[in-house]
Write a protein that holds these residues in place. Structure first.
Motif, PDB file in Angstrom:
ATOM      1  N   MET A 166      59.510  19.459  26.281  1.00 44.24           N
ATOM      2  CA  MET A 166      57.957  20.128  27.174  1.00 44.24           C
ATOM      3  C   MET A 166      57.806  20.617  27.428  1.00 44.24           C
ATOM      4  N   SER A 167      55.919  21.943  27.031  1.00 41.37           N
ATOM      5  CA  SER A 167      55.982  23.033  27.009  1.00 41.37           C
ATOM      6  C   SER A 167      55.378  23.131  28.161  1.00 41.37           C
ATOM      7  N   VAL A 168      55.118  24.362  29.090  1.00 38.65           N
ATOM      8  CA  VAL A 168      54.044  24.733  30.311  1.00 38.65           C
ATOM      9  C   VAL A 168      53.196  25.557  30.213  1.00 38.65           C
ATOM     10  N   TYR A 169      52.023  25.345  30.544  1.00 37.29           N
ATOM     11  CA  TYR A 169      50.345  25.633  30.220  1.00 37.29           C
ATOM     12  C   TYR A 169      50.926  27.261  31.257  1.00 37.29           C
ATOM     13  N   ILE A 170      50.611  28.283  30.395  1.00 31.50           N
ATOM     14  CA  ILE A 170      50.751  29.305  30.524  1.00 31.50           C
ATOM     15  C   ILE A 170      48.583  29.663  31.349  1.00 31.50           C
ATOM     16  N   VAL A 171      48.795  30.020  32.261  1.00 36.26           N
ATOM     17  CA  VAL A 171      47.761  29.849  33.351  1.00 36.26           C
ATOM     18  C   VAL A 171      46.745  31.355  32.755  1.00 36.26           C
ATOM     19  N   GLN A 172      45.505  31.444  32.529  1.00 40.12           N
ATOM     20  CA  GLN A 172      45.227  33.109  32.565  1.00 40.12           C
ATOM     21  C   GLN A 172      43.794  33.244  32.008  1.00 40.12           C
ATOM     22  N   TYR A 173      44.113  34.580  32.802  1.00 37.05           N
ATOM     23  CA  TYR A 173      42.640  35.274  32.653  1.00 37.05           C
ATOM     24  C   TYR A 173      41.332  35.035  31.789  1.00 37.05           C
ATOM     25  N   PRO A 174      40.252  34.822  32.118  1.00 43.53           N
ATOM     26  CA  PRO A 174      39.664  34.756  30.571  1.00 43.53           C
ATOM     27  C   PRO A 174      39.548  36.452  29.702  1.00 43.53           C
ATOM     28  N   ASP A 175      40.479  36.692  29.936  1.00 44.60           N
ATOM     29  CA  ASP A 175      40.403  38.365  29.506  1.00 44.60           C
ATOM     30  C   ASP A 175      41.823  37.689  28.072  1.00 44.60           C
ATOM     31  N   GLY A 176      42.576  36.717  29.091  1.00 46.71           N
ATOM     32  CA  GLY A 176      44.028  36.250  28.487  1.00 46.71           C
ATOM     33  C   GLY A 176      45.539  36.639  29.019  1.00 46.71           C
ATOM     34  N   CYS A 177      45.023  37.688  30.039  1.00 43.05           N
ATOM     35  CA  CYS A 177      46.386  38.051  31.315  1.00 43.05           C
ATOM     36  C   CYS A 177      46.303  36.687  31.566  1.00 43.05           C
ATOM     37  N   GLU A 178      48.080  36.609  31.591  1.00 42.01           N
ATOM     38  CA  GLU A 178      48.282  35.999  32.906  1.00 42.01           C
ATOM     39  C   GLU A 178      48.015  35.572  34.324  1.00 42.01           C
ATOM     40  N   ILE A 179      47.929  34.076  34.871  1.00 39.23           N
ATOM     41  CA  ILE A 179      47.358  34.918  36.427  1.00 39.23           C
ATOM     42  C   ILE A 179      48.783  34.535  37.175  1.00 39.23           C
ATOM     43  N   GLU A 180      49.178  35.185  38.068  1.00 40.32           N
ATOM     44  CA  GLU A 180      50.355  35.102  38.809  1.00 40.32           C
ATOM     45  C   GLU A 180      49.878  35.228  39.988  1.00 40.32           C
ATOM     46  N   LEU A 181      51.197  34.760  40.783  1.00 43.71           N
ATOM     47  CA  LEU A 181      51.248  34.001  42.248  1.00 43.71           C
ATOM     48  C   LEU A 181      50.758  35.489  42.891  1.00 43.71           C
ATOM     49  N   GLY A 182      50.091  35.542  43.576  1.00 43.35           N
ATOM     50  CA  GLY A 182      49.659  36.860  44.483  1.00 43.35           C
ATOM     51  C   GLY A 182      48.163  37.708  44.364  1.00 43.35           C
ATOM     52  N   ASP A 183      48.015  37.293  42.827  1.00 48.56           N
ATOM     53  CA  ASP A 183      47.090  37.278  42.603  1.00 48.56           C
ATOM     54  C   ASP A 183      46.081  37.942  43.913  1.00 48.56           C
ATOM     55  N   THR A 184      45.205  38.972  43.213  1.00 50.75           N
ATOM     56  CA  THR A 184      43.997  38.715  44.325  1.00 50.75           C
ATOM     57  C   THR A 184      42.906  38.852  43.822  1.00 50.75           C
ATOM     58  N   VAL A 185      41.665  37.915  43.829  1.00 55.75           N
ATOM     59  CA  VAL A 185      41.104  37.499  42.553  1.00 55.75           C
ATOM     60  C   VAL A 185      39.125  37.434  43.176  1.00 55.75           C
ATOM     61  N   SER A 186      39.052  38.000  42.438  1.00 54.76           N
ATOM     62  CA  SER A 186      36.995  37.600  43.185  1.00 54.76           C
ATOM     63  C   SER A 186      36.666  36.235  42.168  1.00 54.76           C
ATOM     64  N   LEU A 187      35.843  35.255  42.540  1.00 56.34           N
ATOM     65  CA  LEU A 187      35.010  33.968  42.156  1.00 56.34           C
ATOM     66  C   LEU A 187      33.864  33.869  42.771  1.00 56.34           C
ATOM     67  N   ALA A 188      33.127  33.889  41.235  1.00 58.16           N
ATOM     68  CA  ALA A 188      31.559  33.149  41.522  1.00 58.16           C
ATOM     69  C   ALA A 188      31.126  32.723  41.904  1.00 58.16           C
ATOM     70  N   MET A 189      30.842  32.165  43.167  1.00 60.34           N
ATOM     71  CA  MET A 189      30.438  31.225  44.495  1.00 60.34           C
ATOM     72  C   MET A 189      28.798  31.533  44.341  1.00 60.34           C
ATOM     73  N   PRO A 190      28.281  30.397  44.559  1.00 59.02           N
ATOM     74  CA  PRO A 190      26.316  30.215  44.871  1.00 59.02           C
ATOM     75  C   PRO A 190      25.845  31.623  45.330  1.00 59.02           C
ATOM     76  N   ASN A 191      26.577  31.716  46.414  1.00 56.64           N
ATOM     77  CA  ASN A 191      26.166  32.697  47.176  1.00 56.64           C
ATOM     78  C   ASN A 191      26.700  34.510  47.402  1.00 56.64           C
TER      79      ASN A 191
END
Length: 95
Positions: free
Chosen positions: A1-26
């Motif tokens: 069974m393979s594990v899906y690697i969650v990535q940012y749009p640029d292909g960099c792997e998302i890691e626990l503890g990452d501080t991110v910015s998310l597009a919201m309506p406001n």
């Protein structure tokens, strides 16, 4: 069974503890990655919150974030999101 690697749009792997910015309506909002849907790895979650979000069936392509206000976690303020073009890495804990 393979594990899906969650990535940012640029292909960099998302890691626990990452501080991110998310597009919201406001505009953009800051959050910290606290669970990966692909592996169910988590970061500093209470047993109650962990049970709730694990039971919700977080998809392998999703992450759970904890909202930040002034750089500090808003405890218990979680949201699951599907990773798409509207997420950017702000910083990564190098410890």
């Amino acid at each position: 069974m393979s594990v899906y690697i969650v990535q940012y749009p640029d292909g960099c792997e998302i890691e626990l503890g990452d501080t991110v910015s998310l597009a919201m309506p406001n505009g953009w909002a800051e959050a910290r990655v606290v669970m990966l849907g692909s592996t169910r790895e988590h970061l500093n979650m209470t047993a109650e919150d962990l049970d709730w979000y694990s039971g919700e069936g977080l998809e392998p392509t999703s992450i759970l974030v904890e909202w930040l206000k002034d750089g500090k976690p808003k405890r218990g303020a979680y949201m699951s999101i599907h990773v798409d073009c509207c997420i950017e890495l702000i910083s990564r804990d190098q410890s």
